[in-house]
Write a protein that holds these residues in place. Structure first.
Motif, PDB file in Angstrom:
ATOM      1  N   VAL A 130       0.821  -1.208   0.000  1.00 48.45           N
ATOM      2  CA  VAL A 130       0.000   0.000   0.000  1.00 48.45           C
ATOM      3  C   VAL A 130       0.854   1.257   0.000  1.00 48.45           C
ATOM      4  O   VAL A 130       0.525   2.257  -0.644  1.00 48.45           O
ATOM      5  CB  VAL A 130      -0.953  -0.014   1.217  1.00 48.45           C
ATOM      6  N   THR A 131       1.968   1.224   0.713  1.00 49.86           N
ATOM      7  CA  THR A 131       2.821   2.411   0.829  1.00 49.86           C
ATOM      8  C   THR A 131       3.928   2.452  -0.218  1.00 49.86           C
ATOM      9  O   THR A 131       4.787   3.334  -0.192  1.00 49.86           O
ATOM     10  CB  THR A 131       3.445   2.479   2.230  1.00 49.86           C
ATOM     11  N   GLY A 132       3.925   1.479  -1.139  1.00 52.97           N
ATOM     12  CA  GLY A 132       4.902   1.504  -2.227  1.00 52.97           C
ATOM     13  C   GLY A 132       6.302   1.093  -1.831  1.00 52.97           C
ATOM     14  O   GLY A 132       7.282   1.527  -2.449  1.00 52.97           O
ATOM     15  N   ARG A 133       6.423   0.246  -0.813  1.00 57.18           N
ATOM     16  CA  ARG A 133       7.738  -0.192  -0.365  1.00 57.18           C
ATOM     17  C   ARG A 133       7.916  -1.682  -0.650  1.00 57.18           C
ATOM     18  O   ARG A 133       6.962  -2.455  -0.562  1.00 57.18           O
ATOM     19  CB  ARG A 133       7.906   0.049   1.149  1.00 57.18           C
ATOM     20  N   PRO A 134       9.134  -2.110  -0.974  1.00 58.92           N
ATOM     21  CA  PRO A 134       9.360  -3.543  -1.195  1.00 58.92           C
ATOM     22  C   PRO A 134       9.337  -4.300   0.124  1.00 58.92           C
ATOM     23  O   PRO A 134       9.791  -3.786   1.158  1.00 58.92           O
ATOM     24  CB  PRO A 134      10.757  -3.582  -1.832  1.00 58.92           C
ATOM     25  N   TRP A 135       8.818  -5.487   0.109  1.00 66.01           N
ATOM     26  CA  TRP A 135       8.819  -6.327   1.298  1.00 66.01           C
ATOM     27  C   TRP A 135      10.227  -6.887   1.474  1.00 66.01           C
ATOM     28  O   TRP A 135      10.781  -7.516   0.569  1.00 66.01           O
ATOM     29  CB  TRP A 135       7.799  -7.449   1.157  1.00 66.01           C
ATOM     30  N   PRO A 136      10.863  -6.703   2.635  1.00 64.21           N
ATOM     31  CA  PRO A 136      12.270  -7.104   2.803  1.00 64.21           C
ATOM     32  C   PRO A 136      12.499  -8.607   2.877  1.00 64.21           C
ATOM     33  O   PRO A 136      13.652  -9.044   2.882  1.00 64.21           O
ATOM     34  CB  PRO A 136      12.659  -6.425   4.122  1.00 64.21           C
ATOM     35  N   LYS A 137      11.484  -9.395   2.949  1.00 60.85           N
ATOM     36  CA  LYS A 137      11.575 -10.854   2.960  1.00 60.85           C
ATOM     37  C   LYS A 137      12.504 -11.386   4.050  1.00 60.85           C
ATOM     38  O   LYS A 137      13.490 -12.076   3.780  1.00 60.85           O
ATOM     39  CB  LYS A 137      12.037 -11.370   1.591  1.00 60.85           C
ATOM     40  N   PRO A 138      12.214 -11.077   5.308  1.00 60.38           N
ATOM     41  CA  PRO A 138      13.074 -11.573   6.385  1.00 60.38           C
ATOM     42  C   PRO A 138      12.853 -13.053   6.634  1.00 60.38           C
ATOM     43  O   PRO A 138      11.834 -13.640   6.249  1.00 60.38           O
ATOM     44  CB  PRO A 138      12.620 -10.746   7.585  1.00 60.38           C
ATOM     45  N   ARG A 139      13.821 -13.663   7.306  1.00 56.37           N
ATOM     46  CA  ARG A 139      13.606 -15.013   7.824  1.00 56.37           C
ATOM     47  C   ARG A 139      12.543 -14.914   8.922  1.00 56.37           C
ATOM     48  O   ARG A 139      12.568 -13.975   9.728  1.00 56.37           O
ATOM     49  CB  ARG A 139      14.904 -15.571   8.403  1.00 56.37           C
ATOM     50  N   VAL A 140      11.601 -15.852   8.968  1.00 54.80           N
ATOM     51  CA  VAL A 140      10.465 -15.772   9.894  1.00 54.80           C
ATOM     52  C   VAL A 140      10.462 -16.989  10.810  1.00 54.80           C
ATOM     53  O   VAL A 140      10.649 -18.130  10.356  1.00 54.80           O
ATOM     54  CB  VAL A 140       9.130 -15.676   9.137  1.00 54.80           C
ATOM     55  N   VAL A 141      10.249 -16.745  12.088  1.00 56.43           N
ATOM     56  CA  VAL A 141      10.066 -17.805  13.075  1.00 56.43           C
ATOM     57  C   VAL A 141       8.680 -17.641  13.688  1.00 56.43           C
ATOM     58  O   VAL A 141       8.325 -16.561  14.151  1.00 56.43           O
ATOM     59  CB  VAL A 141      11.141 -17.737  14.178  1.00 56.43           C
ATOM     60  N   ASP A 142       7.906 -18.705  13.660  1.00 56.54           N
ATOM     61  CA  ASP A 142       6.539 -18.683  14.199  1.00 56.54           C
ATOM     62  C   ASP A 142       6.526 -19.464  15.508  1.00 56.54           C
ATOM     63  O   ASP A 142       6.765 -20.676  15.520  1.00 56.54           O
ATOM     64  CB  ASP A 142       5.574 -19.313  13.190  1.00 56.54           C
ATOM     65  N   THR A 143       6.247 -18.777  16.615  1.00 56.55           N
ATOM     66  CA  THR A 143       6.237 -19.456  17.907  1.00 56.55           C
ATOM     67  C   THR A 143       5.084 -20.450  18.035  1.00 56.55           C
ATOM     68  O   THR A 143       5.155 -21.378  18.841  1.00 56.55           O
ATOM     69  CB  THR A 143       6.173 -18.430  19.058  1.00 56.55           C
ATOM     70  N   VAL A 144       4.025 -20.273  17.237  1.00 55.21           N
ATOM     71  CA  VAL A 144       2.943 -21.261  17.251  1.00 55.21           C
ATOM     72  C   VAL A 144       3.441 -22.588  16.708  1.00 55.21           C
ATOM     73  O   VAL A 144       3.180 -23.661  17.277  1.00 55.21           O
ATOM     74  CB  VAL A 144       1.737 -20.766  16.428  1.00 55.21           C
ATOM     75  N   VAL A 145       4.186 -22.549  15.595  1.00 55.32           N
ATOM     76  CA  VAL A 145       4.721 -23.773  14.993  1.00 55.32           C
ATOM     77  C   VAL A 145       5.674 -24.471  15.961  1.00 55.32           C
ATOM     78  O   VAL A 145       5.611 -25.694  16.143  1.00 55.32           O
ATOM     79  CB  VAL A 145       5.434 -23.446  13.669  1.00 55.32           C
ATOM     80  N   LEU A 146       6.568 -23.699  16.591  1.00 52.94           N
ATOM     81  CA  LEU A 146       7.492 -24.299  17.548  1.00 52.94           C
ATOM     82  C   LEU A 146       6.749 -24.901  18.726  1.00 52.94           C
ATOM     83  O   LEU A 146       7.086 -25.998  19.199  1.00 52.94           O
ATOM     84  CB  LEU A 146       8.484 -23.249  18.029  1.00 52.94           C
ATOM     85  N   ALA A 147       5.724 -24.193  19.218  1.00 55.80           N
ATOM     86  CA  ALA A 147       4.990 -24.683  20.384  1.00 55.80           C
ATOM     87  C   ALA A 147       4.257 -25.986  20.077  1.00 55.80           C
ATOM     88  O   ALA A 147       4.149 -26.873  20.945  1.00 55.80           O
ATOM     89  CB  ALA A 147       4.000 -23.622  20.861  1.00 55.80           C
TER      90      ALA A 147
END
Length: 601
Positions: A130-147
């Motif tokens: 929406v704001t015209g910025r590229p998504w930086p594509k960070p590495r993501v950790v989901d605590t739900v998946v780990l839990a």
């Protein structure tokens, strides 16, 4: 880009930890968002909270309210405590996002952590778009998946943030405020990382592999069920050894979608149970998304699959009925009977009994119908107790008393019934006028909670009535042929025109004409071979109503053209005024009233 670390000295024997970035050296940005509750594409963020940590130490915190582009619904305000007034002077998303991204430092290799990360990342991606910025594509950790992998069922009944916070004794209690929830997630993350270390996970690479490969063995063992399925759009059915349909779904690529049920991306416990019971997957290839959606509805209606949560058995819906008694009243029923010709009116179906109750309460608040369930003879004798409380406060004319004791006469009560019938069918003027008067009265007395309840009741009624009033003409039309240029989603068949044949609110056939060809011969063939649909009889089940709603939604899309319409009068000229009947909404109907109700808020 340099991370500020150096390699091992010459002659140094690398350990396994040196094969990836050690978790102790990784910088995590734990993020939590509060939103308006809408779709991620709306980027309706109302608050951002984030905590940056490394090696168990907090490096910084970020928190700000955000002014969304649309109002915050009342139930979200109650849930989060964030009101429209609080965000009225807050910075916009365009002002907030650059500061947040700079704090997060995703471009510098920081790892995004969130509880149920797909939710937060979907809103952040939409915000960047929406704001015209590229998504930086960070590495993501989901605590739900780990839990799910590290917390046993005997320790916690679910993997909600509040449950895990209590289990691990977090310093901050999550309360649906972004920074508080982010702080609680930090403590949950550290507790989970402590557990995962005992499983030989010491680097970010190990952590990613652990999360990606921890597939439930029950699901992994059934991955052969996807072999041979078509890579084409359509419907798929999971069936057990006895042939019973367990689950029905749709996809633009049946093979790819079914394969996902046997990977780590599928985390729903009920799907694990369903896959454990499944023996085969039956595909049904479809030409268009509309056909697939309708086929899904019909298969669910036919088989009532136990693992489909939505669109289950029609008998589970609720209808509001205006009865055929001598002194009609409103009642909640589970099906439509054959008493419409005798004067009964039905509104629905409602998926929630509570929503149906709200609609009834709105009608009672705006129309003084009797609410008692006692049987009143056509000529009341006036015997029995006196007027009830509702009669004393002017909410009922007390027809039970008879005119001899000051009760309402049949003619004046019939006028009330006629107003209710009109509100259900075509004219909600009285309901709107009296509802708005009541809202102004309550607001003037600063009884804002009661006003909100009154508004919600009226909204529930008008929403249901609007759907019914828009649906009725389509369901009553013998035949509609409509078409639009074929511009489907990726994977669906392309061509010249997507043609849809509708008879009495039911999909009777569909086709996609070859690009560049004359569509009329194909349309005529479709009409000749389409399903024969009988006129609807009273008592249509709820899922047929849902099918009509799906078709109506397609008809109202931009670019749809009416090819022909048989309105039962002996012609099928699309240019005839009768064609408008298929999309008619009453001038003073519920849609009009709902628009004016919202405008008054």
């Amino acid at each position: 880009m340099s991370t500020g670390t150096t390699g091992p000295p010459a002659g140094f024997q690398s350990s396994f930890e040196d094969l990836g970035q050690p978790l102790a050296d990784a910088t995590f940005v734990v993020v939590d968002l509060e939103t308006t509750g809408g779709a991620p594409a709306d980027a309706g963020i109302t608050e951002i909270g984030a905590v940056k940590v490394r090696g168990g130490q907090v490096l910084g915190e970020f928190q700000t309210l955000v002014r969304p582009s649309s109002p915050i619904p009342a139930f979200v305000q109650v849930l989060t405590g964030i009101t429209n007034g609080m965000v009225a002077t807050a910075p916009s998303l365009a002002q907030v996002l650059p500061a947040f991204l700079e704090f997060a430092g995703f471009e510098r290799g920081t790892v995004l952590v969130a509880h149920n990360a797909p939710y937060d990342t979907s809103f952040l991606k939409a915000a960047c778009q929406v704001t015209g910025r590229p998504w930086p594509k960070p590495r993501v950790v989901d605590t739900v998946v780990l839990a799910r992998q590290l917390v046993d069922r005997d320790e916690a009944p679910d993997r909600k943030l509040g449950t895990l916070a209590r289990l691990f004794g977090t310093a901050t209690t999550p309360d649906h405020r972004a920074l508080h929830d982010a702080r609680a997630t930090v403590d949950v993350l550290h507790a989970l990382l402590g557990r995962v270390g005992n499983r030989g996970v010491h680097s970010l690479e190990d952590l990613s592999a652990f999360a990606a490969t921890a597939v439930n063995p029950v699901r992994r063992a059934k991955k052969h069920l996807a072999v041979g399925l078509p890579s084409a759009p359509g419907v798929y059915q999971f069936r057990d050894a006895a042939g019973r349909v367990l689950y029905v779904g749709t996809s633009v690529d049946v093979h790819r979608r079914v394969s996902s049920y046997f990977t780590a991306s599928e985390t729903r416990p009920r799907m694990t149970e369903m896959v454990r019971l499944a023996s085969t997957v039956v595909p049904v290839v479809c030409q268009t998304p509309l056909e697939a959606r309708v086929r899904e509805l019909r298969l669910i209606a036919e088989h009532a699959p136990p693992y489909n949560r939505r669109s289950k058995a029609p008998e589970k819906v609720t209808w509001v009925k205006l009865t055929t008694d001598a002194w009609p009243r409103l009642s909640l029923v589970k099906q439509v009977r054959d008493d419409v010709a005798a004067g009964a009116e039905y509104l629905g179906p409602f998926r929630s009994t509570r929503t149906a109750e709200l609609a009834v309460e709105a009608l009672h608040e705006t129309h003084p119908l009797r609410q008692c369930t006692r049987r009143i003879p056509r000529t009341p004798t006036g015997e029995g107790p006196g007027a009830c409380v509702l009669a004393e406060i002017g909410r009922c004319g007390a027809p039970c008393l008879g005119t001899g004791r000051g009760g309402q006469d049949a003619e004046s009560y019939a006028a009330v019934v006629a107003e209710v019938r009109a509100a259900l069918r075509s004219d909600a003027t009285t309901a709107l006028t009296r509802g708005r008067e009541r809202l102004r009265e309550l607001a003037g007395q600063q009884r804002y909670e009661e006003a909100a309840t009154t508004r919600d009741r009226l909204e529930a009624f008008l929403t249901a009535a609007e759907r019914a009033q828009r649906r009725a003409p389509v369901a009553a039309t013998p035949e509609i042929v409509a078409a639009r240029r074929s511009e489907p989603a990726p994977g669906w068949r392309t061509g010249g025109w997507e043609v849809v044949l509708i008879r009495y609110g039911r999909l009777a056939g569909t086709c996609v004409t070859p690009a560049g060809s004359d569509p009329m011969p194909h349309i005529e063939a479709l009409r000749a071979t389409g399903e024969v649909v009988a006129p609807p009889a009273p008592g249509r089940p709820g899922l047929l109503v849902e099918e009509t709603d799906v078709l109506l939604g397609w008809l109202e899309q931009p670019g749809v053209r009416l090819v022909s319409l048989d309105d039962g009068r002996g012609d099928d000229d699309a240019g005839d005024a009768g064609a408008a009947v298929a999309w008619a909404s009453p001038v003073r109907g519920a849609g009009w009233a709902r628009h004016h109700l919202r405008g008054a808020q």
